[in-house]
Motif scaffolding. Structure first.
Motif, PDB file in Angstrom:
ATOM      1  N   GLN A 165       3.025 -15.355  51.181  1.00  0.00           N
ATOM      2  CA  GLN A 165       3.754 -14.471  52.075  1.00  0.00           C
ATOM      3  C   GLN A 165       3.997 -15.212  53.386  1.00  0.00           C
ATOM      4  OE1 GLN A 165       4.712 -12.167  49.891  1.00  0.00           O
ATOM      5  NE2 GLN A 165       4.138 -10.361  51.079  1.00  0.00           N
ATOM      6  N   ASP A 166       5.157 -15.008  54.000  1.00  0.00           N
ATOM      7  CA  ASP A 166       5.458 -15.562  55.315  1.00  0.00           C
ATOM      8  C   ASP A 166       5.589 -14.395  56.277  1.00  0.00           C
ATOM      9  OD1 ASP A 166       5.921 -18.601  54.931  1.00  0.00           O
ATOM     10  OD2 ASP A 166       7.003 -17.672  53.265  1.00  0.00           O
ATOM     11  N   LEU A 167       4.634 -14.286  57.208  1.00  0.00           N
ATOM     12  CA  LEU A 167       4.494 -13.084  58.019  1.00  0.00           C
ATOM     13  C   LEU A 167       4.603 -13.394  59.508  1.00  0.00           C
ATOM     14  CD1 LEU A 167       1.439 -11.539  56.133  1.00  0.00           C
ATOM     15  CD2 LEU A 167       3.864 -11.051  55.756  1.00  0.00           C
ATOM     16  N   VAL A 168       5.062 -12.395  60.263  1.00  0.00           N
ATOM     17  CA  VAL A 168       5.106 -12.498  61.714  1.00  0.00           C
ATOM     18  C   VAL A 168       3.814 -11.922  62.285  1.00  0.00           C
ATOM     19  CG1 VAL A 168       7.622 -12.358  61.764  1.00  0.00           C
ATOM     20  CG2 VAL A 168       6.267 -10.258  61.927  1.00  0.00           C
ATOM     21  N   THR A 169       3.651 -12.057  63.600  1.00  0.00           N
ATOM     22  CA  THR A 169       2.455 -11.549  64.264  1.00  0.00           C
ATOM     23  C   THR A 169       2.271 -10.059  63.984  1.00  0.00           C
ATOM     24  OG1 THR A 169       2.571 -13.187  66.033  1.00  0.00           O
ATOM     25  CG2 THR A 169       1.380 -11.150  66.508  1.00  0.00           C
ATOM     26  N   GLY A 170       1.041  -9.671  63.636  1.00  0.00           N
ATOM     27  CA  GLY A 170       0.768  -8.265  63.383  1.00  0.00           C
ATOM     28  C   GLY A 170      -0.511  -8.078  62.594  1.00  0.00           C
ATOM     29  N   SER A 171      -0.845  -6.806  62.356  1.00  0.00           N
ATOM     30  CA  SER A 171      -1.997  -6.440  61.529  1.00  0.00           C
ATOM     31  C   SER A 171      -1.483  -5.974  60.175  1.00  0.00           C
ATOM     32  CB  SER A 171      -2.810  -5.329  62.200  1.00  0.00           C
ATOM     33  OG  SER A 171      -3.328  -5.775  63.440  1.00  0.00           O
ATOM     34  N   TYR A 172      -2.133  -6.420  59.114  1.00  0.00           N
ATOM     35  CA  TYR A 172      -1.630  -6.161  57.767  1.00  0.00           C
ATOM     36  C   TYR A 172      -2.726  -5.597  56.869  1.00  0.00           C
ATOM     37  CZ  TYR A 172       2.442  -8.923  59.104  1.00  0.00           C
ATOM     38  OH  TYR A 172       3.569  -9.389  59.733  1.00  0.00           O
ATOM     39  N   THR A 173      -2.309  -4.690  55.988  1.00  0.00           N
ATOM     40  CA  THR A 173      -3.157  -4.198  54.905  1.00  0.00           C
ATOM     41  C   THR A 173      -2.390  -4.380  53.603  1.00  0.00           C
ATOM     42  OG1 THR A 173      -4.221  -2.545  56.322  1.00  0.00           O
ATOM     43  CG2 THR A 173      -4.398  -2.231  53.940  1.00  0.00           C
ATOM     44  N   TYR A 174      -3.010  -5.029  52.639  1.00  0.00           N
ATOM     45  CA  TYR A 174      -2.409  -5.205  51.319  1.00  0.00           C
ATOM     46  C   TYR A 174      -3.325  -4.588  50.265  1.00  0.00           C
ATOM     47  CZ  TYR A 174       1.448  -8.262  52.673  1.00  0.00           C
ATOM     48  OH  TYR A 174       2.613  -8.762  53.210  1.00  0.00           O
ATOM     49  N   TYR A 175      -2.694  -3.931  49.296  1.00  0.00           N
ATOM     50  CA  TYR A 175      -3.416  -3.295  48.201  1.00  0.00           C
ATOM     51  C   TYR A 175      -3.169  -4.097  46.924  1.00  0.00           C
ATOM     52  CZ  TYR A 175      -3.484   0.518  51.561  1.00  0.00           C
ATOM     53  OH  TYR A 175      -3.662   1.266  52.690  1.00  0.00           O
ATOM     54  N   PHE A 176      -4.208  -4.208  46.102  1.00  0.00           N
ATOM     55  CA  PHE A 176      -4.121  -5.006  44.881  1.00  0.00           C
ATOM     56  C   PHE A 176      -4.442  -4.151  43.656  1.00  0.00           C
ATOM     57  CE2 PHE A 176      -5.692  -8.057  48.171  1.00  0.00           C
ATOM     58  CZ  PHE A 176      -4.495  -8.740  48.323  1.00  0.00           C
ATOM     59  N   LYS A 177      -3.729  -4.432  42.586  1.00  0.00           N
ATOM     60  CA  LYS A 177      -4.005  -3.817  41.286  1.00  0.00           C
ATOM     61  C   LYS A 177      -3.953  -4.907  40.232  1.00  0.00           C
ATOM     62  CE  LYS A 177      -0.754  -1.632  38.992  1.00  0.00           C
ATOM     63  NZ  LYS A 177       0.211  -0.619  38.488  1.00  0.00           N
ATOM     64  N   CYS A 178      -4.964  -4.964  39.373  1.00  0.00           N
ATOM     65  CA  CYS A 178      -4.989  -5.938  38.284  1.00  0.00           C
ATOM     66  C   CYS A 178      -5.198  -5.198  36.964  1.00  0.00           C
ATOM     67  CB  CYS A 178      -6.107  -6.957  38.491  1.00  0.00           C
ATOM     68  SG  CYS A 178      -5.910  -7.957  39.999  1.00  0.00           S
ATOM     69  N   VAL A 179      -4.472  -5.620  35.932  1.00  0.00           N
ATOM     70  CA  VAL A 179      -4.534  -4.971  34.625  1.00  0.00           C
ATOM     71  C   VAL A 179      -4.682  -6.050  33.556  1.00  0.00           C
ATOM     72  CG1 VAL A 179      -3.385  -3.414  33.013  1.00  0.00           C
ATOM     73  CG2 VAL A 179      -3.017  -3.139  35.476  1.00  0.00           C
ATOM     74  N   ASP A 180      -5.655  -5.870  32.651  1.00  0.00           N
ATOM     75  CA  ASP A 180      -5.818  -6.845  31.574  1.00  0.00           C
ATOM     76  C   ASP A 180      -5.109  -6.371  30.310  1.00  0.00           C
ATOM     77  OD1 ASP A 180      -7.464  -4.999  30.314  1.00  0.00           O
ATOM     78  OD2 ASP A 180      -9.325  -6.084  30.699  1.00  0.00           O
ATOM     79  N   LEU A 181      -5.177  -7.179  29.258  1.00  0.00           N
ATOM     80  CA  LEU A 181      -4.441  -6.892  28.030  1.00  0.00           C
ATOM     81  C   LEU A 181      -4.961  -5.642  27.330  1.00  0.00           C
ATOM     82  CD1 LEU A 181      -2.095  -8.084  26.438  1.00  0.00           C
ATOM     83  CD2 LEU A 181      -3.741  -9.391  25.083  1.00  0.00           C
TER      84      LEU A 181
END
Length: 252
Positions: A165-181
């Motif tokens: 990701q290429d981001l500017v100044t700031g506070s960030y929250t990212y959510y992740f989801k992973c799914v297997d076969l």
């Protein structure tokens, strides 16, 4: 075929090339000794677009963390007398792999990331384990956490996943989801800050103390010095010692 953790039943469709009566069992036995009958379409108009007939059933007794074996056999021409019917002499084996929960072990970044440009390159990262095949999964990221907003990682499919990701100044929250076969899903999130610093550090104080040269900077910095030239790259100089990146010392 893997199945999600804690799933004990599976709806299954089996396709045959002619009208038939089909059964299944947990043991490889004869058609007559198989305990479970399937529901099969036998009329001409019930063929699907691939010109095959469908038999359906629900497989039961699936156990986690092991391979569950199921055996199938069919007998053709359901409306004929027994002497005119053909039956499978060998079973069709179908294995269902009971899995374990998928786990997210690590996510990142989770610290303040600094750079000297308007946009700063960061890497979202996730490490997975367990589930089906030791954490092999497809991972997704989102800025909202809503299911419809998740985007697949650019590098994913194993147990280490990354996305630039290429981001500017700031506070960030990212959510992740992973799914297997097997359909096991795991969720996590991370928070971090991005700061752009276009000005170099300033030495606000330089003095001798206890036989050492001491420099105090107005922000966390890396300092070095040279006995030969005033114009040198920082990594070409002699590194100064520091314990907090603001107070820097060297021999006098």
């Amino acid at each position: 075929s893997p199945i999600s953790f804690n799933e004990t039943e599976l709806y299954l469709e089996v396709y045959v090339n002619e009208p038939a009566e089909c059964k299944w069992s947990r043991t490889d036995t004869s058609f007559d000794n198989m305990e479970h009958s399937m529901s099969c379409s036998t009329n001409l108009w019930e063929m699907n677009n691939r010109n095959v007939y469908t038999c359906t059933t629900t497989l039961t007794g699936i156990e986690d963390r092991k391979t569950n074996s199921y055996y199938f056999r069919c007998k053709d021409q359901p409306n004929e007398v027994e002497g005119n019917r053909n039956v499978n002499t060998q079973s069709y084996l179908y294995n269902i792999v009971g899995t374990q929960p998928l786990n997210i072990l690590e996510v990142g970044p989770n610290e303040t990331i600094r750079g000297s440009t308007d946009t700063i390159h960061i890497d979202l990262s996730v490490k997975t384990d367990n589930g089906y095949k030791n954490g092999e999964a497809i991972c997704y990221y989102s800025e909202t956490g809503n299911e419809e907003d998740y985007i697949e990682f650019l590098e994913t499919g194993g147990n280490e996943h990354s996305q630039r990701q290429d981001l500017v100044t700031g506070s960030y929250t990212y959510y992740f989801k992973c799914v297997d076969l097997g359909g096991n899903a795991a969720y996590d999130s991370t928070e971090f800050n991005v700061e752009t610093d276009r000005q170099g550090p300033v030495a606000v104080r330089v003095y001798k103390e206890g036989g050492e040269l001491k420099i105090i900077t107005n922000e966390e910095a890396e300092c070095s010095y040279s006995n030969k030239d005033c114009n040198f790259e920082i990594d070409e100089g002699i590194q100064m010692s520091t314990y907090d990146n603001e107070a820097h010392t060297s021999e006098w």
